[in-house]
Design a protein around this motif. Structure first.
Motif, PDB file in Angstrom:
ATOM      1  N   ILE A 165       0.870  -1.175   0.000  1.00  0.00           N
ATOM      2  CA  ILE A 165       0.000   0.000   0.000  1.00  0.00           C
ATOM      3  C   ILE A 165       0.905   1.222   0.000  1.00  0.00           C
ATOM      4  N   LYS A 166       0.769   2.066  -1.024  1.00  0.00           N
ATOM      5  CA  LYS A 166       1.588   3.270  -1.162  1.00  0.00           C
ATOM      6  C   LYS A 166       0.724   4.497  -0.914  1.00  0.00           C
ATOM      7  N   ALA A 167       1.211   5.404  -0.060  1.00  0.00           N
ATOM      8  CA  ALA A 167       0.429   6.598   0.281  1.00  0.00           C
ATOM      9  C   ALA A 167       1.290   7.845   0.183  1.00  0.00           C
ATOM     10  N   GLY A 168       0.721   8.911  -0.375  1.00  0.00           N
ATOM     11  CA  GLY A 168       1.401  10.192  -0.447  1.00  0.00           C
ATOM     12  C   GLY A 168       2.294  10.336  -1.659  1.00  0.00           C
ATOM     13  N   GLU A 169       2.598  11.585  -1.996  1.00  0.00           N
ATOM     14  CA  GLU A 169       3.496  11.987  -3.080  1.00  0.00           C
ATOM     15  C   GLU A 169       2.948  11.640  -4.456  1.00  0.00           C
ATOM     16  N   LEU A 170       3.520  10.678  -5.177  1.00  0.00           N
ATOM     17  CA  LEU A 170       3.181  10.473  -6.584  1.00  0.00           C
ATOM     18  C   LEU A 170       1.693  10.204  -6.779  1.00  0.00           C
ATOM     19  N   SER A 171       1.129   9.344  -5.936  1.00  0.00           N
ATOM     20  CA  SER A 171      -0.312   9.072  -5.949  1.00  0.00           C
ATOM     21  C   SER A 171      -0.818   9.156  -4.518  1.00  0.00           C
ATOM     22  N   ALA A 172      -2.061   9.590  -4.366  1.00  0.00           N
ATOM     23  CA  ALA A 172      -2.594   9.747  -3.008  1.00  0.00           C
ATOM     24  C   ALA A 172      -2.603   8.430  -2.252  1.00  0.00           C
ATOM     25  N   LEU A 173      -3.093   7.373  -2.902  1.00  0.00           N
ATOM     26  CA  LEU A 173      -3.208   6.064  -2.252  1.00  0.00           C
ATOM     27  C   LEU A 173      -3.388   4.999  -3.318  1.00  0.00           C
TER      28      LEU A 173
END
Length: 203
Positions: A93-101
């Protein structure tokens, strides 16, 4: 739902056993790269910043997945090491920066002794889990599938600019086991694409 999610995730952040300053040597004598020590020292800043973006701009289903991954108190470190052993499904799960979530499909991970590896997917990681002041810290090498993968201790000063084939970077994460069937690695300010990654382990 969103209000409950915010309360749950920020409560989890406040309970994390992290200090304002981080040493460049772990309790067991393992050196930490200075840039990774800085990421750990700023853990709460990266964590809360990523959550603000995720909750403000993320899709409701992805927010629910993020909250699930962060829910539950962590086991004591000594109990967690035993509980973490074996094969897992791990969801990035990636959050912040390039994409919000962004929530990805589960991949395969394994923990054997203190060695952790995410063995499938295009972005992988391999390294070791260390006890440090009542918590568990992961130090590893992140890499794109097919890259030459040095050990964490052998990474160059700027891994992303390494002339070796492929793409490599340093990884540092807080490791928490919630139950024998749920765990997570939380990566503050990872090298690529986001302000925080959660690797959510289930089986």
């Amino acid at each position: 739902m969103r209000k409950t999610a915010i309360i749950a995730a920020f409560t989890a952040c406040l309970s994390l056993p992290l200090s304002a300053q981080e040493s460049t040597v772990l309790e067991d004598g393992t050196p930490v790269r200075p840039d990774d020590a800085d990421k750990l020292a700023m853990f709460s800043t990266h964590f809360t910043g990523a959550l603000r973006v995720a909750f403000a701009q993320g899709q409701s289903g992805d927010i629910a997945d993020l909250v699930d991954s962060l829910s539950g108190a962590a086991m004591p470190a000594d109990d967690a090491i035993e509980a973490l052993q074996g094969d897992w499904k791990c969801q990035t799960i990636k959050a912040g920066e390039l994409s919000a979530l962004v929530v990805y499909a589960p991949f395969d991970c394994r923990i054997e002794g203190n060695i952790f590896e995410k063995s499938t997917g295009s972005q992988r990681t391999r390294g070791a889990i260390h006890r440090d002041s009542g918590r568990l810290i992961y130090l590893g090498t992140g890499f794109v599938q097919g890259s030459e993968v040095p050990a964490y201790a052998d990474l160059p000063t700027d891994p992303l600019s390494s002339p070796n084939p492929g793409q490599i970077w340093s990884d540092i994460a807080l490791v928490e086991a919630v139950t024998p069937n749920r765990a997570r690695l939380i990566f503050p300010d990872p090298a690529l694409e986001s302000q925080m990654n959660v690797l959510y382990l289930t089986r």
